[in-house]
Enzyme design. Structure first.
Site, short mmCIF file in Angstrom:
data_model
loop_
_atom_site.label_atom_id
_atom_site.label_comp_id
_atom_site.label_asym_id
_atom_site.label_seq_id
_atom_site.Cartn_x
_atom_site.Cartn_y
_atom_site.Cartn_z
N GLU A 58 -6.33 61.69 -56.26
CA GLU A 58 -4.56 61.62 -56.09
C GLU A 58 -4.51 63.05 -56.92
O GLU A 58 -3.72 63.08 -56.15
CB GLU A 58 -4.04 60.27 -56.85
N GLY A 74 15.13 45.91 -34.18
CA GLY A 74 16.40 45.08 -34.43
C GLY A 74 16.97 45.15 -32.57
O GLY A 74 18.08 45.14 -32.46
P1 ADP Z 1 12.91 43.01 -32.47
O1 ADP Z 1 14.05 41.87 -32.29
O2 ADP Z 1 13.13 45.07 -32.76
O3 ADP Z 1 11.67 43.18 -33.31
P2 ADP Z 1 15.09 42.06 -34.61
O4 ADP Z 1 16.66 42.52 -33.61
O5 ADP Z 1 14.24 41.24 -34.64
O6 ADP Z 1 13.72 42.78 -34.10
O7 ADP Z 1 15.21 42.81 -35.95
C1 ADP Z 1 14.81 41.76 -37.40
C2 ADP Z 1 15.95 41.98 -38.70
O8 ADP Z 1 15.37 43.21 -39.14
C3 ADP Z 1 17.47 41.75 -38.01
O9 ADP Z 1 17.57 40.36 -37.94
C4 ADP Z 1 17.85 42.19 -38.80
O10 ADP Z 1 18.03 41.52 -40.22
C5 ADP Z 1 16.92 43.40 -39.25
N1 ADP Z 1 17.62 44.69 -38.70
C6 ADP Z 1 16.74 46.14 -37.79
N2 ADP Z 1 17.44 46.66 -37.32
C7 ADP Z 1 18.46 46.64 -37.68
C8 ADP Z 1 19.68 47.31 -38.22
N3 ADP Z 1 19.74 48.33 -37.40
N4 ADP Z 1 20.96 47.06 -38.15
C9 ADP Z 1 20.79 45.64 -39.14
N5 ADP Z 1 19.27 44.81 -38.94
C10 ADP Z 1 18.23 45.60 -39.14
ZN ZN Z 2 -6.91 60.50 -50.10
#
Ligand code: ADP
Ligand code: ZN
Length: 654
Positions: A461, A242
């Site tokens: 398993e 995020g």
């Molecule tokens: P990064 O830039 O860290 O690779 P992003 O910000 O692009 O990740 O996150 C990708 C998607 O994941 C976001 O568009 C959102 O939909 C979801 N996401 C990630 N973290 C959160 C969070 N803390 N709350 C809500 N959605 C999140």
């Molecule tokens: Zn195993």
């Protein structure tokens, strides 16, 4: 009408499509001209007609061109005659040189000459002079020699357009825009709708960026006291946690425009392009200030300079980085442009980037824990039509190790699965399927597994499950499956506990459980198989970590060979002596062997239960905690409320 006026008022801009236009126009013009020179506008006749005219004394002279074509010029008197009415050369362009009245191809040159001579001699009144000419197709040759250049230029234009991609100014403007930044602008009025409400969890990070929001909103509050506004902050965390979302939310909260681009967008084949893009980016941002620049994956340009620079090909990247540093130093504190950058490897970044006045703040964005996952689920479940009140706690518990992006993906995938099955709303099972799918890939329904293999997998398993059930510190089991998925043939899933510090007995119990699979094969079939590869890999790594990283081995002692800076070049030389290396190897195999024996004796003790479990597993393919409780009774160590450990692996796979 209004539209026309607008067009007239517009300054004609140079457009690379014109080049194509010019080339085509040139071709047309040349064709036209060469038509005039080629004499094709004269009337075609056949040789016998010509000899008739000649005998009549109508022909003034004949030009023989290239030994192939005869061009006939008539006398003035003859032009008046009725039969030559149509012989006037019909040239579009007025020509200085006289144009022939007739042309024809005569075939054999010698025969033709003889015939003309014959007529000349036979009739004293008639004498037609002949002259010989060689005419080269000047224009044709000219074009021919130009063709390669035209081709090369065409190809070059094509490549340039390709390289500079679809971004940038107006249609076809890319050749001239290669030095422009490729940042995507999210305008504060229209696009930046993200707010902190959309970012779940990440309390600490939010608090830290809150400050940046305040700076952007009312900078005077800080500057009037003599404080300086920060220029940059580095968001450090794994992909999908995020970081982009957080940066966008900052822009949304502060109501400022947001420039977003990735570190690799700066890098291009041409020298100097990266630096010029950086310059352009900052120029644009300053024009829109206050603004936020977000650079994703800054490690693409921000890696430590001068390292692993064998080929010198990194020069361009260094230039780009230098320009970035210069720009960050250069803009005064009153420009109100704040640079946020994201990376998942802060340790490889050049130290100069982290110096005071640049990215001097580091904000860590971690993988979410169970509570944060619940909040993220709440955010992403908002738009989803649910058939029942979903137990979000349960979902959060089922998804250890998932990032925010993974969770967003689960919600989306669940909706897709429900739609595929023709449901009107999404239910719990869809979510569980989505989780399975994201962890393990698609179910492989048609993977061919023999009965024998299936039995071996089931016992393997069941071995994991039995051992982990019996050990106090092993993570509690969630479910066991022998449905093949992706690369794995079966899996036992655990709910790892939240632990900030791990004790050796916990590590050992986990290793014992991981070896339970192979131990079960040994106990039941007295044979082992390759099926335990990933178990062994995990166990070996863990044992090595115990000895060389955490200092948990008595013989090696309180030493660690871990280098947190990540900058040492241990690749070639080990930081310990040969004797120590031997000691370490012995310790590792000692630890693993002890746990294997422990697993074997445990399983031998409970062979009947192991068999019972394996049979249930063969029948049902997927079993949960309840099934285990039926066989083993309540787990003796069940305790305190469980929160889990984000570093532990989410599944235990075959
Ligand atoms: P990064 O830039 O860290 O690779 P992003 O910000 O692009 O990740 O996150 C990708 C998607 O994941 C976001 O568009 C959102 O939909 C979801 N996401 C990630 N973290 C959160 C969070 N803390 N709350 C809500 N959605 C999140
Ligand atoms: Zn195993």
């Amino acid at each position: 009408m209004a539209k026309d006026n607008k067009n007239i008022n517009k300054k004609p801009k140079f457009n690379p499509y014109w080049i194509y236009g010019i080339i085509i126009a040139a071709f047309l013009a040349i064709n036209l001209f060469s038509g005039g020179f080629g004499g094709s506008s004269s009337k075609q006749i056949n040789p016998s007609e010509f000899f008739d005219y000649m005998r009549d004394g109508d022909v003034a002279k004949v030009d023989i061109v290239n030994g192939r074509e005869a061009r006939v010029y008539l006398t003035k008197d003859a032009l008046e005659k009725e039969i030559h009415k149509n012989s006037k050369p019909s040239n579009i362009l007025p020509s200085v040189t006289p144009q022939p009245n007739y042309t024809f191809e005569f075939g054999e040159l010698e025969l033709f000459q003889k015939k003309i001579e014959g007529i000349n001699e036979a009739d004293n009144n008639v004498f037609v002079p002949t002259s010989y000419k060689t005419e080269e197709n000047v224009w044709g040759n000219f074009i021919f020699s130009l063709l390669p250049f035209i081709l090369i230029i065409g190809v070059w234009i094509f490549i340039m357009r390709r390289m500079s991609g679809g971004a940038g100014g107006g249609a076809g403007g890319q050749i001239f825009n290669i030095g422009k930044s490729k940042a995507k602008l999210f305008d504060e009025k229209t696009d930046v709708k993200t707010s902190f409400r959309d970012v779940a969890g990440l309390e600490g990070a939010k608090e830290e960026v809150q400050e940046i929001v305040d700076f952007l909103k009312n900078p005077e509050k800080y500057t009037s006291l003599g404080g300086k506004i920060p220029k940059g902050a580095l968001l450090v965390g794994q992909p999908g946690t995020g970081k982009t979302l957080l940066a966008k939310a900052v822009a949304g909260e502060a109501k400022v425009p947001f420039f977003s681009l990735s570190g690799s967008d700066f890098v291009e084949m041409f020298v100097g392009v990266g630096a010029s893009r950086v310059r352009d980016l900052f120029k644009q941002a300053k024009e829109k200030s206050p603004a936020i620049i977000f650079i994703d994956e800054i490690d693409a340009i921000g890696r430590a300079r001068g390292k692993s620079n064998f080929s010198g090909s990194n020069d361009e990247r260094e230039n780009t980085l230098n320009q970035l540093l210069t720009e960050m130093d250069g803009f005064g504190t009153n420009t109100n442009v704040i640079v946020l950058a994201a990376t998942n490897r802060a340790d490889v970044l050049d130290k100069a980037l982290m110096r005071a006045g640049r990215f001097d703040r580091q904000i860590f964005v971690d993988l979410p824990d169970v509570r944060e996952r619940k909040e993220i689920f709440e955010v992403h479940l908002r738009p989803i039509k649910q058939s029942e009140k979903l137990d979000i706690d349960f979902l959060a518990k089922q998804t250890p190790g998932f990032s925010g992006a993974d969770i967003a993906n689960v919600c989306n995938e669940a909706a897709l699965i429900a739609a595929r099955n023709g449901k009107k709303a999404v239910d719990k099972q869809d979510f569980l399927d989505a989780v399975d799918r994201i962890v393990g890939g698609l179910e492989k329904k048609n993977k061919i597994i023999t009965k024998e293999e299936k039995k071996a997998i089931a016992f393997h398993e069941a071995g994991h499950a039995t051992v982990s059930w019996m050990l106090e510190h092993a993570a509690p089991l969630v479910k066991v499956t022998i449905v093949p998925r992706g690369q794995s043939l079966g899996a036992a899933w655990y709910l790892p506990e939240e632990r900030l510090i791990v004790r050796p007995e916990q590590m050992l119990d986990e290793m014992c459980a991981a070896l339970g699979g192979r131990a079960a094969e040994k106990v039941i079939f007295d044979k082992i198989s390759t099926g335990a590869l990933s178990d062994l890999e995990k166990v070996t790594k863990q044992a090595r970590a115990m000895v060389t990283i955490y200092g948990l081995s008595d013989k090696v002692g309180n030493l660690t060979y871990y280098d947190s800076s990540g900058q040492s070049e241990y690749g070639f030389t080990k930081p310990y002596s040969e004797q120590t290396a031997e000691l370490i190897d012995n310790e590792i195999s000692d630890i693993v062997e002890k746990q294997y024996q422990r697993a074997i004796s445990l399983l031998e003790q409970h062979k009947d239960k192991l068999t019972e479990l394996a049979e249930v597993l063969l029948e049902k393919e997927v079993i949960f905690k309840d099934n285990l409780e039926k066989i083993f009774g309540k787990r003796p160590f069940e305790k305190k409320e469980l929160v889990e450990d984000k570093t532990a692996s989410k599944t235990e796979e075959e």
